[in-house]
Design a protein around this motif. Structure first.
Motif, mmCIF file in Angstrom:
data_model
loop_
_atom_site.group_PDB
_atom_site.id
_atom_site.type_symbol
_atom_site.label_atom_id
_atom_site.label_comp_id
_atom_site.label_asym_id
_atom_site.label_seq_id
_atom_site.Cartn_x
_atom_site.Cartn_y
_atom_site.Cartn_z
ATOM 1 N N HIS A 1 26.107 25.556 34.663
ATOM 2 C CA HIS A 1 27.239 25.881 33.792
ATOM 3 C C HIS A 1 27.309 27.374 33.500
ATOM 4 O O HIS A 1 28.373 27.985 33.590
ATOM 5 N N ARG A 2 26.173 27.983 33.169
ATOM 6 C CA ARG A 2 26.179 29.403 32.816
ATOM 7 C C ARG A 2 26.540 30.266 34.019
ATOM 8 O O ARG A 2 27.259 31.271 33.882
ATOM 9 N N ARG A 3 26.052 29.899 35.190
ATOM 10 C CA ARG A 3 26.384 30.671 36.383
ATOM 11 C C ARG A 3 27.869 30.582 36.703
ATOM 12 O O ARG A 3 28.496 31.577 37.073
ATOM 13 N N THR A 4 28.419 29.385 36.548
ATOM 14 C CA THR A 4 29.859 29.215 36.768
ATOM 15 C C THR A 4 30.649 30.048 35.771
ATOM 16 O O THR A 4 31.638 30.696 36.132
ATOM 17 N N ARG A 5 30.199 30.025 34.521
ATOM 18 C CA ARG A 5 30.896 30.782 33.477
ATOM 19 C C ARG A 5 30.841 32.283 33.754
ATOM 20 O O ARG A 5 31.839 32.992 33.612
ATOM 21 N N ARG A 6 29.675 32.784 34.144
ATOM 22 C CA ARG A 6 29.552 34.217 34.439
ATOM 23 C C ARG A 6 30.416 34.611 35.626
ATOM 24 O O ARG A 6 31.074 35.660 35.605
ATOM 25 N N THR A 7 30.423 33.773 36.659
ATOM 26 C CA THR A 7 31.219 34.080 37.851
ATOM 27 C C THR A 7 32.698 34.110 37.526
ATOM 28 O O THR A 7 33.433 35.025 37.947
ATOM 29 N N LEU A 8 33.163 33.116 36.780
ATOM 30 C CA LEU A 8 34.575 33.059 36.410
ATOM 31 C C LEU A 8 34.960 34.242 35.541
ATOM 32 O O LEU A 8 36.016 34.862 35.737
ATOM 33 N N LEU A 9 34.100 34.591 34.600
ATOM 34 C CA LEU A 9 34.398 35.714 33.713
ATOM 35 C C LEU A 9 34.397 37.027 34.481
ATOM 36 O O LEU A 9 35.257 37.887 34.260
ATOM 37 N N ALA A 10 33.453 37.204 35.400
ATOM 38 C CA ALA A 10 33.413 38.425 36.210
ATOM 39 C C ALA A 10 34.675 38.563 37.050
ATOM 40 O O ALA A 10 35.247 39.656 37.179
ATOM 41 N N THR A 11 35.135 37.444 37.619
ATOM 42 C CA THR A 11 36.364 37.460 38.420
ATOM 43 C C THR A 11 37.566 37.809 37.557
ATOM 44 O O THR A 11 38.444 38.594 37.960
ATOM 45 N N THR A 12 37.603 37.234 36.359
ATOM 46 C CA THR A 12 38.706 37.515 35.435
ATOM 47 C C THR A 12 38.716 38.985 35.026
ATOM 48 O O THR A 12 39.773 39.628 34.996
ATOM 49 N N LEU A 13 37.550 39.517 34.703
ATOM 50 C CA LEU A 13 37.456 40.934 34.330
ATOM 51 C C LEU A 13 37.912 41.831 35.483
ATOM 52 O O LEU A 13 38.617 42.820 35.269
ATOM 53 N N ALA B 1 34.748 48.746 27.529
ATOM 54 C CA ALA B 1 33.848 49.350 28.516
ATOM 55 C C ALA B 1 34.020 48.707 29.881
ATOM 56 O O ALA B 1 33.907 49.368 30.920
ATOM 57 N N ALA B 2 34.319 47.418 29.889
ATOM 58 C CA ALA B 2 34.455 46.697 31.159
ATOM 59 C C ALA B 2 35.764 46.999 31.865
ATOM 60 O O ALA B 2 35.819 47.088 33.103
ATOM 61 N N LEU B 3 36.843 47.150 31.097
ATOM 62 C CA LEU B 3 38.177 47.253 31.693
ATOM 63 C C LEU B 3 38.671 48.681 31.893
ATOM 64 O O LEU B 3 39.603 48.910 32.659
ATOM 65 N N ALA B 4 38.055 49.633 31.217
ATOM 66 C CA ALA B 4 38.552 51.013 31.302
ATOM 67 C C ALA B 4 38.356 51.579 32.704
ATOM 68 O O ALA B 4 37.336 51.321 33.346
ATOM 69 N N PRO B 5 39.323 52.343 33.203
ATOM 70 C CA PRO B 5 39.203 52.968 34.537
ATOM 71 C C PRO B 5 38.003 53.913 34.586
ATOM 72 O O PRO B 5 37.653 54.514 33.593
#
Length: 214
Positions: free
Chosen positions: A142-154, A210-214
């Motif tokens: 579950h946690r790996r799926t959540r991290r992957t989905l969140l990383a893709t979204t970011l 910090a994650a989204l800034a160019p």
């Protein structure tokens, strides 16, 4: 009195009782499981109590989920899908970096404050995962799926603002964001009067910026 999802011999006013659809049985069991888990915790919850709450026998649980671990894993997966869909549907229409950060942070912060029992339940399951190999396997997936989905979204949102669009670039940031949300949830559960919505929002916003800034 409870009924099973396979009983077709009983009648109501002389008419055969319709067998519940499998999807309705699953939905009823999941709703009952969420109530019982949040009320008394994962470890203390019993499958027969969940079945009784839903109006079915314990056999109905096993025929749909197989185990308590699988039942909770299904709840985790559905909550993950719902949260991701909600955030994506709202943020996708926003093109300003500051608005995106504030809107997402506020949404997540309100979830932290509104669903403290759920977050406490996830923490309990995480602790149990360290003791029970079967629970651990479910939780890690579950946690790996959540991290992957969140990383893709970011990555998708960051590309809008000229930042790198490779999801691999956001794996650590996704982990930090999840840790921030989970950590604030623990603090709220431990001392709700000491943590405000604004403080939770600002903490999450700092990571998102910090994650989204160019």
């Amino acid at each position: 009195m409870t009924t099973t999802n396979t009983d077709t011999s009983s009648t109501t006013a002389g008419r055969p009782r319709r067998r519940p659809r499998r999807e309705d049985v699953r939905a009823g069991l999941l709703a009952a499981a969420l109530e019982v888990f949040e009320e008394i915790g994962y470890v203390a919850a019993r499958l027969d109590a969940i079945a009784e709450r839903a109006g079915y026998t314990k056999g109905a649980v096993y025929s749909n989920f197989g185990s308590k671990q699988e039942l909770f894993a299904t709840l985790l997966s559905e909550r993950l899908a719902d949260t991701a869909a909600d955030v994506l549907s709202q943020v996708d229409r926003i093109t300003s970096l500051d608005e995106t950060v504030l809107h997402t942070a506020r949404y997540l912060a309100r979830g932290v404050l509104r669903e403290q029992r759920w977050h406490a339940l996830v923490v309990e399951f995480a602790l149990q995962a360290g003791r029970d190999p079967e629970v651990g396997a479910v939780f890690r997936e579950h946690r790996r799926t959540r991290r992957t989905l969140l990383a893709t979204t970011l990555a998708e949102r960051a590309a809008t603002f000229g930042a790198p669009s490779d999801p691999e670039h956001y794996t650590v940031l996704a982990t930090i964001l999840l840790a921030t949300v989970n950590g604030m949830a623990v603090e709220c559960a431990a001392d709700p009067e000491a943590v405000t919505e604004e403080q939770v929002t600002e903490s999450i916003a700092a990571v998102l910026r910090a994650a989204l800034a160019p």
